[in-house]
Scaffold this motif. Structure first.
Motif, PDB file in Angstrom:
ATOM      1  N   ILE A 185      14.802  18.228  -5.943  1.00 49.01           N
ATOM      2  CA  ILE A 185      13.543  17.606  -6.375  1.00 49.01           C
ATOM      3  C   ILE A 185      13.758  16.107  -6.493  1.00 49.01           C
ATOM      4  N   THR A 186      13.115  15.335  -5.614  1.00 49.53           N
ATOM      5  CA  THR A 186      13.331  13.888  -5.568  1.00 49.53           C
ATOM      6  C   THR A 186      12.012  13.141  -5.626  1.00 49.53           C
ATOM      7  N   ALA A 187      12.113  11.836  -5.892  1.00 46.73           N
ATOM      8  CA  ALA A 187      10.921  11.005  -6.069  1.00 46.73           C
ATOM      9  C   ALA A 187      11.021   9.740  -5.232  1.00 46.73           C
ATOM     10  N   GLU A 188       9.879   9.342  -4.731  1.00 45.58           N
ATOM     11  CA  GLU A 188       9.728   8.074  -4.022  1.00 45.58           C
ATOM     12  C   GLU A 188       8.952   7.092  -4.892  1.00 45.58           C
ATOM     13  N   ALA A 189       9.361   5.840  -4.887  1.00 48.33           N
ATOM     14  CA  ALA A 189       8.536   4.747  -5.410  1.00 48.33           C
ATOM     15  C   ALA A 189       8.125   3.881  -4.229  1.00 48.33           C
ATOM     16  N   THR A 190       6.960   3.263  -4.316  1.00 48.49           N
ATOM     17  CA  THR A 190       6.540   2.380  -3.236  1.00 48.49           C
ATOM     18  C   THR A 190       6.701   0.925  -3.649  1.00 48.49           C
ATOM     19  N   VAL A 191       6.812   0.081  -2.637  1.00 43.81           N
ATOM     20  CA  VAL A 191       6.999  -1.350  -2.874  1.00 43.81           C
ATOM     21  C   VAL A 191       5.849  -1.910  -3.699  1.00 43.81           C
ATOM     22  N   GLY A 192       4.618  -1.502  -3.403  1.00 46.47           N
ATOM     23  CA  GLY A 192       3.463  -2.008  -4.136  1.00 46.47           C
ATOM     24  C   GLY A 192       3.501  -1.668  -5.608  1.00 46.47           C
ATOM     25  N   HIS A 193       3.898  -0.439  -5.933  1.00 47.11           N
ATOM     26  CA  HIS A 193       3.973  -0.032  -7.334  1.00 47.11           C
ATOM     27  C   HIS A 193       5.141  -0.686  -8.063  1.00 47.11           C
ATOM     28  N   LEU A 194       6.145  -1.121  -7.316  1.00 49.38           N
ATOM     29  CA  LEU A 194       7.287  -1.823  -7.911  1.00 49.38           C
ATOM     30  C   LEU A 194       7.021  -3.312  -8.091  1.00 49.38           C
ATOM     31  N   PHE A 195       6.039  -3.838  -7.369  1.00 54.22           N
ATOM     32  CA  PHE A 195       5.789  -5.281  -7.377  1.00 54.22           C
ATOM     33  C   PHE A 195       4.584  -5.652  -8.249  1.00 54.22           C
ATOM     34  N   PHE A 196       3.488  -4.905  -8.117  1.00 53.74           N
ATOM     35  CA  PHE A 196       2.245  -5.241  -8.811  1.00 53.74           C
ATOM     36  C   PHE A 196       2.104  -4.475 -10.123  1.00 53.74           C
ATOM     37  N   THR A 197       1.208  -4.965 -10.996  1.00 53.81           N
ATOM     38  CA  THR A 197       0.785  -4.229 -12.194  1.00 53.81           C
ATOM     39  C   THR A 197      -0.738  -4.306 -12.288  1.00 53.81           C
ATOM     40  N   ASP A 198      -1.299  -3.608 -13.298  1.00 53.60           N
ATOM     41  CA  ASP A 198      -2.755  -3.649 -13.466  1.00 53.60           C
ATOM     42  C   ASP A 198      -3.258  -5.043 -13.827  1.00 53.60           C
ATOM     43  N   GLU A 199      -2.379  -5.932 -14.235  1.00 50.96           N
ATOM     44  CA  GLU A 199      -2.775  -7.324 -14.487  1.00 50.96           C
ATOM     45  C   GLU A 199      -3.183  -8.033 -13.195  1.00 50.96           C
ATOM     46  N   ASP A 200      -2.699  -7.547 -12.049  1.00 54.44           N
ATOM     47  CA  ASP A 200      -2.979  -8.192 -10.768  1.00 54.44           C
ATOM     48  C   ASP A 200      -4.354  -7.853 -10.207  1.00 54.44           C
ATOM     49  N   TYR A 201      -5.066  -6.872 -10.808  1.00 54.36           N
ATOM     50  CA  TYR A 201      -6.429  -6.591 -10.339  1.00 54.36           C
ATOM     51  C   TYR A 201      -7.331  -7.814 -10.534  1.00 54.36           C
ATOM     52  N   ALA A 202      -7.094  -8.585 -11.579  1.00 55.29           N
ATOM     53  CA  ALA A 202      -7.927  -9.768 -11.834  1.00 55.29           C
ATOM     54  C   ALA A 202      -7.798 -10.780 -10.706  1.00 55.29           C
ATOM     55  N   ARG A 203      -6.641 -10.843 -10.082  1.00 58.86           N
ATOM     56  CA  ARG A 203      -6.381 -11.820  -9.020  1.00 58.86           C
ATOM     57  C   ARG A 203      -6.692 -11.266  -7.632  1.00 58.86           C
ATOM     58  N   LEU A 204      -6.343  -9.998  -7.407  1.00 59.20           N
ATOM     59  CA  LEU A 204      -6.407  -9.435  -6.062  1.00 59.20           C
ATOM     60  C   LEU A 204      -7.475  -8.368  -5.888  1.00 59.20           C
ATOM     61  N   GLY A 205      -8.061  -7.897  -6.990  1.00 59.12           N
ATOM     62  CA  GLY A 205      -9.151  -6.940  -6.899  1.00 59.12           C
ATOM     63  C   GLY A 205      -8.781  -5.708  -6.100  1.00 59.12           C
ATOM     64  N   ALA A 206      -9.706  -5.281  -5.236  1.00 59.61           N
ATOM     65  CA  ALA A 206      -9.526  -4.047  -4.481  1.00 59.61           C
ATOM     66  C   ALA A 206      -8.475  -4.151  -3.384  1.00 59.61           C
ATOM     67  N   LEU A 207      -7.956  -5.351  -3.131  1.00 59.59           N
ATOM     68  CA  LEU A 207      -6.877  -5.470  -2.145  1.00 59.59           C
ATOM     69  C   LEU A 207      -5.665  -4.635  -2.556  1.00 59.59           C
ATOM     70  N   ILE A 208      -5.473  -4.415  -3.858  1.00 63.63           N
ATOM     71  CA  ILE A 208      -4.361  -3.595  -4.302  1.00 63.63           C
ATOM     72  C   ILE A 208      -4.835  -2.247  -4.859  1.00 63.63           C
ATOM     73  N   LYS A 209      -6.027  -1.832  -4.468  1.00 64.37           N
ATOM     74  CA  LYS A 209      -6.517  -0.501  -4.850  1.00 64.37           C
ATOM     75  C   LYS A 209      -5.846   0.532  -3.943  1.00 64.37           C
ATOM     76  N   VAL A 210      -5.030   1.372  -4.547  1.00 62.91           N
ATOM     77  CA  VAL A 210      -4.316   2.418  -3.829  1.00 62.91           C
ATOM     78  C   VAL A 210      -4.374   3.691  -4.668  1.00 62.91           C
ATOM     79  N   ASN A 211      -4.094   4.826  -4.020  1.00 63.33           N
ATOM     80  CA  ASN A 211      -4.017   6.111  -4.714  1.00 63.33           C
ATOM     81  C   ASN A 211      -2.607   6.683  -4.569  1.00 63.33           C
ATOM     82  N   PRO A 212      -1.946   7.017  -5.671  1.00 61.46           N
ATOM     83  CA  PRO A 212      -2.352   6.808  -7.054  1.00 61.46           C
ATOM     84  C   PRO A 212      -2.361   5.328  -7.409  1.00 61.46           C
ATOM     85  N   ALA A 213      -3.079   5.001  -8.460  1.00 63.20           N
ATOM     86  CA  ALA A 213      -3.353   3.611  -8.797  1.00 63.20           C
ATOM     87  C   ALA A 213      -2.111   2.874  -9.285  1.00 63.20           C
TER      88      ALA A 213
END
Length: 441
Positions: free
Chosen positions: A253-281
């Motif tokens: 049982i293993t897990a993947e992390a993505t570059v986007g989830h390692l780089f951005f946080t919910d604070e970045d929605y104010a700057r980038l909006g839906a450009l960083i809208k991904v699923n899961p959020a």
């Protein structure tokens, strides 16, 4: 063709050392430690002084949109972006049009890639509520695994009925890679958000709608089924600190992390909006920092991108109207190298997560390491080179990236795919076609 890459810093299997790599007919035939120039003759000498030489990146999670969605992206354009980013192999997801849920659709993707992909390729088979009878016909040497959407998805690829899930986990002889989000929880949260914010809640609500609870409950179910049936499970794009408790102890049982989830946080929605809208959020700073910590302690086993281009006009709006997904493959390696600079992980661990572990966990033949007899999939990166991403640098067909305007201190100089320089000096050799990846051989 006989090539030597000399005097670079080779990063491989937990070590970094000065040395040279000799390539012939697409294979690594020798690795020489030390500063001396290897004896010729060579058709090509590459001076890698001051650079790191890494195994080519293997991205275990991409959406190249072909067939059927090629206005957004296609195999040619996205494999070009991959080559420019040091990615020499990709494993692509099944939610195209048609979906890769039949043997005929799977064959068609391999046929397309054999004429279009500039790097090495393989394709996941998609699980549905009623196609488990096809699993036994999948070639284990050709197909990396079975992709299962246990959360909101396109068409009939959502599988959230217990009976169907039990059937998939009990019959899969290949690794099962899951997208884990609980649809019932998401739908409930969406209705609550609409009642407060209207029909299209702002994108800042996205991590509250596709919440920690939705991710955790779905991942919990996937892990329980994998343990029940002894299924090889790989959970895609883990996003929460809470989910990390499921990983690190059971090798199946293993897990993947993505570059986007390692780089951005919910604070970045104010700057980038839906450009960083991904699923899961993309979620909180606390979640991101927990993911970063898990890179080095074994709970996260590999790093991918979930590269998922959309046209810019499709990224307008909020939680309902804006499409989810973003292109990341071209900038994945340099972004992770910036995390190395920040002390988040070592460069040796980066190579483990982005090269060695994908090769090990999917049992990829002769790739993912700098070893004699392996295919010469390599990337040369130069440190301490300041450059800023401009729109004209972006090779993905959609023409935008959330990394536009970001300044990096690492640069991909050359990428070798099967011993061939597929990227150098800012240009991709678009005449080159990669190879189909072989598994479990």
């Amino acid at each position: 063709m006989r090539t030597v890459i000399e005097r670079g810093c080779i990063v491989n299997e937990g070590e970094s050392y000065e040395g040279s790599i000799i390539i012939e007919d697409g294979d690594i035939i020798d690795i020489i430690r030390g500063k001396e120039y290897p004896e010729g003759p060579f058709d090509q000498r590459v001076d890698a002084s001051g650079c790191l030489i890494l195994p080519g990146i293997i991205d275990d999670h991409v959406h190249f949109r072909e067939p059927g969605l090629t206005a957004k992206a296609d195999m040619e354009s996205e494999s070009r972006a991959a080559a420019a980013g040091g990615v020499t192999s990709f494993l692509e997801m099944p939610n195209t049009v048609p979906q890769t849920t039949t043997l005929e659709a799977l064959d068609e993707k391999y046929r397309l890639a054999a004429t279009k992909s500039h790097v090495n390729y393989a394709f996941f088979f998609g699980a549905t509520n009623d196609n488990t009878h096809l699993f036994a016909q999948l070639d284990e040497h050709r197909v990396p695994g079975i992709k299962l959407f246990m959360g909101s998805s396109t068409g009939n690829m959502l599988v959230d009925q217990q009976e169907a899930l039990e059937q998939i986990f009990s019959t899969a002889h290949l690794p099962v890679m899951t997208h884990c989000e609980d649809t019932t929880i998401i739908n409930r949260n969406m209705e609550r958000a609409k009642a407060v914010y209207g029909d299209d809640p702002a994108v800042a609500q996205h991590p509250l709608i596709r919440s920690e609870e939705a991710c955790y409950e779905s991942t919990r179910l996937a892990v329980s089924l994998a343990k029940k049936y002894h299924t090889r499970l790989h959970v895609a794009h883990v996003t929460t600190a809470k989910e990390l408790a499921f990983f690190g102890e059971d090798s199946l049982i293993t897990a993947e992390a993505t570059v986007g989830h390692l780089f951005f946080t919910d604070e970045d929605y104010a700057r980038l909006g839906a450009l960083i809208k991904v699923n899961p959020a993309i979620k909180s700073r606390r979640d991101r920092d927990a993911l970063r910590e898990a890179l080095s302690d074994g709970r996260i086993s590999m790093v991918g991108t979930d590269h998922a281009p959309h046209l810019l006009e499709q990224k307008q709006g909020g939680c309902v109207k804006a499409a989810s997904g973003m292109p990341m493959i071209q900038f994945s390696l340099v972004t992770m190298l910036e995390l190395v600079n920040q002390g988040v992980l070592t460069v040796e661990r980066l190579v483990e997560l982005m090269c060695h572990q994908p090769a090990r966990l999917f049992e990829i033949s002769r790739r993912g390491f700098v070893r004699k007899g392996y295919r010469a999939d390599l990337v040369m990166v130069r440190p301490e080179v300041s450059w800023t991403v401009r729109k004209t640098d972006i090779l993905s067909k959609c023409g935008w990236s959330p990394m536009e305007g970001n300044t990096y201190s690492w640069k991909v100089e050359k990428t070798w795919c099967n011993g061939h320089i597929v990227y150098a000096n800012g240009r991709v050799d678009t005449n080159y076609i990669g190879e189909s990846i072989i598994f479990r051989s």
